[in-house]
Design an enzyme around this catalytic site. Sequence first.
Site, short mmCIF file in Angstrom:
data_model
loop_
_atom_site.label_atom_id
_atom_site.label_comp_id
_atom_site.label_asym_id
_atom_site.label_seq_id
_atom_site.Cartn_x
_atom_site.Cartn_y
_atom_site.Cartn_z
N ASP A 175 -4.00 112.30 33.66
CA ASP A 175 -5.42 111.97 33.72
C ASP A 175 -6.21 112.53 34.90
O ASP A 175 -6.78 113.60 34.83
CB ASP A 175 -5.60 110.45 33.64
CG ASP A 175 -5.13 109.87 32.32
OD1 ASP A 175 -4.32 110.54 31.64
OD2 ASP A 175 -5.55 108.77 31.94
N GLU B 60 2.42 98.94 34.27
CA GLU B 60 2.05 100.32 33.95
C GLU B 60 2.41 101.27 35.09
O GLU B 60 2.85 102.39 34.88
CB GLU B 60 0.54 100.35 33.67
CG GLU B 60 0.03 101.70 33.21
CD GLU B 60 -1.45 101.66 32.87
OE1 GLU B 60 -2.14 100.69 33.26
OE2 GLU B 60 -1.94 102.60 32.22
C1 6A9 Z 1 -7.83 102.70 26.91
C2 6A9 Z 1 -8.42 100.30 26.89
C3 6A9 Z 1 -8.00 97.04 25.28
C4 6A9 Z 1 -2.78 106.42 30.38
O1 6A9 Z 1 0.45 104.98 28.21
C5 6A9 Z 1 -0.57 105.55 27.48
C6 6A9 Z 1 -1.43 106.44 28.35
C7 6A9 Z 1 -0.58 107.56 28.94
O2 6A9 Z 1 -0.19 108.45 27.93
C8 6A9 Z 1 -1.30 108.35 29.99
O3 6A9 Z 1 -0.42 109.25 30.59
N1 6A9 Z 1 -2.08 105.65 29.40
C9 6A9 Z 1 -1.89 107.43 31.05
O4 6A9 Z 1 -2.58 108.18 31.99
C10 6A9 Z 1 -2.92 104.56 28.85
C11 6A9 Z 1 -4.12 105.08 28.10
C12 6A9 Z 1 -4.92 104.03 27.41
C13 6A9 Z 1 -6.25 104.60 26.96
C14 6A9 Z 1 -7.05 103.68 26.12
C15 6A9 Z 1 -8.14 101.52 26.08
C16 6A9 Z 1 -7.71 99.12 26.30
O5 6A9 Z 1 -8.59 98.26 25.67
#
Ligand code: 6A9
Length: 708
Positions: A447, A678
């Site tokens: 990100d 996380e």
């Molecule tokens: C947001 C908000 C209830 C971000 O683990 C999933 C991803 C990874 O692939 C990525 O590398 N996460 C990491 O930088 C989480 C992404 C969630 C985005 C959606 C929604 C929730 O609302």
Amino acid sequence: MMWMQQREAEARLRHTCEQGDGLSRYGWLQHDGENFGVQDIHDHGLLLRTEFVKRPGGEHGGDWSWRVTARPEGAGTQASLISLFFYVATDGQGTLQPHMEDKTRLASVTGTTEELGHFKISFLKPTAESGTAPKYASYNYLQAVSPGLHRLTDVVKSSLSNRFVFAPPGGARQRFFAVDTFRGLPGTAEQGPRSHLLLHQVTLRLPCRVEVTFESGSVAGRPGPLAGPALTEELAGHVAAFERRFEETFSLGRKGFAPAQQRFAQAALSNMLGGMGYFHGRSIVQSAHTEQPVPYPEGSLFTAVPSRSFFPRGFLWDEGFHQLLLARWDPALSREVIAHWLDLMNAEGWIPREQILDDEARAKVPPEFVVQHSENANPPTLFLALQQLLGAAPLPYLQRLFPRLRTWYDWYNTTQAGPLPYTFRWRGRDRDPELFLNPKTLTSGLDDYPRASHPSADERHLDLRCWMALASAVMGDMAERLGEPAEPYRHMQRELSDNGLLDRLHWAEHLGMFADYGNHSQAVGLEREKVRAAPGQVPPAPRLVRVVRKAPELQFVGALGYVSLFPFLLQLLRPDSPRLPRVLAALRSEQHLWTPYGLRSLSRASPLYMRRNTEHDPPYWRGPVWVNINYLAVRALHHYSGREGPHREQAAQLYRELRANLIANLYRQYAASGYLWEQYSDSTGKGQGCYPFTGWSALVVLVMAEEY
Ligand code: 6A9
């Protein structure tokens, strides 16, 4: 299931576990991914244990039974009144028939759906906590229609009334909330019913136990219901088998881990398995071929999810890490998941990064993240898992996979090509650079990790290049195994792992690190915009905007962190590489990446370390410790410690330290907070971001087991 403690003036119905509910701990303690699971939910004075057993048979997955044991926990809840709500709902097709007993008790539901054939679900009468002594209860029943599964909570909430009185013979009377009449959800009439709902509410005093059986119509010659003592016995058999298999697979007892640490590792694996889901529906996709986003064809995905409660959907690059763990536990399960992902590929070879299939999934996603863009990639980490699975996978499986993998691989090579031969560039970086301290690169998975300050076609992204080296190697292995031409892949593999070429394209001597290259200025900052009010008006609130104090120019991007480590992380550096000492020094330096909790994502000395990207966007991959990359680091150290070379001893030493730090901190966080997280603070080790987030944090099991 839904539940409610009947002690508040207002009805607080739990259905899904939301972060805001503040539960002190919940999750699977054991789950084998297929036939059994045990889960504890600690909900403010109430401990719910849910257990299930599946008994294979027939044509539709067999029978299963579910047991819920509820007991008070802590002071003040000893014999309090609770309600458990068990429901059955259709999703677009299928039929259900209620079978009532004494007008208000839904004793069973029979029905049929495409996937399950005919079935019968029975809600057995409650008993005392252990054993069969019957327990007094009140029963309520609801039949309703809903526009979809995603509105079921609202349907039930809107049907509740507290006109009911719990009146056990000779005991104290108490008013309680129960499902009453459903009058429809406002504004949904025109959507039509997608979902028929039948709900059984049982209200009783703690402690207690309730069992539910699902009997599949195609199962013949059942020995007897899977309930009561028979269920107890099968559960015990599964627990013993799980523990044996866990030790056989990961050897944590043999390695000297204490029982509490083994239970922690079991929970980590179990939450990954228990969080798996089968999703079906359409992605919404924006491509170059249409003006507006369009729904894609229906597709199905069987996948492990990063966070069952917060991100209950598939993420492409997360999955490669998930499957590294699951491939050790159940290779056949992993193969099935990978096959599902590859079947979601479009004709061009693209797989959407985030799988938001259908309304139920979309209900959990802010609108700005729903649309998937077909120019955008995500790291092809499925190759990590395939590398692991390749040796033992049956040939016919690999034969079916190969054409899809070839198409996928070619898609990266063509659509994500960089400006020079053997370079790569992530498409889809943030537009409007003036609004961000550094425009993000969501596609990379990292990100907000700092990249060139001014996105351009001149960029070369080091991490993607290294992923493609891995992909080429695995494609080469696979082609050889199948007797397909391997040379094109071997050629790419050689070029992408040629240490001399890597140096020329990505080694920044003056920075002493491997780096991205692009149109970049280090002298950027966020400042309050100067706003002028129109005459007679209140000035608008000033925003933070980017100021660039020195013009950008083509150069290497000084941002020491995970990206700079990639040639090491993916083991592309030769063991005698003259760059390895610099990489290991940065990794071990507390000024840079080393912390007692694992490697931080960005050097403390880096200008964007822990800097916000906008007023509303706090640092994410700019300091905190992330477990997926730490897993790759431990694995790489293990690799270099086993190869002849001048840095072997140092790698071995760092391996021991980093492994110990990671295990200690994740265990500590789990013990203290009840969850895996996380990411973890690089200054305190504390879990941060969303929770429970078992996703790649569960890789700690492989680190404990030393399986790389
Ligand atoms: C947001 C908000 C209830 C971000 O683990 C999933 C991803 C990874 O692939 C990525 O590398 N996460 C990491 O930088 C989480 C992404 C969630 C985005 C959606 C929604 C929730 O609302």
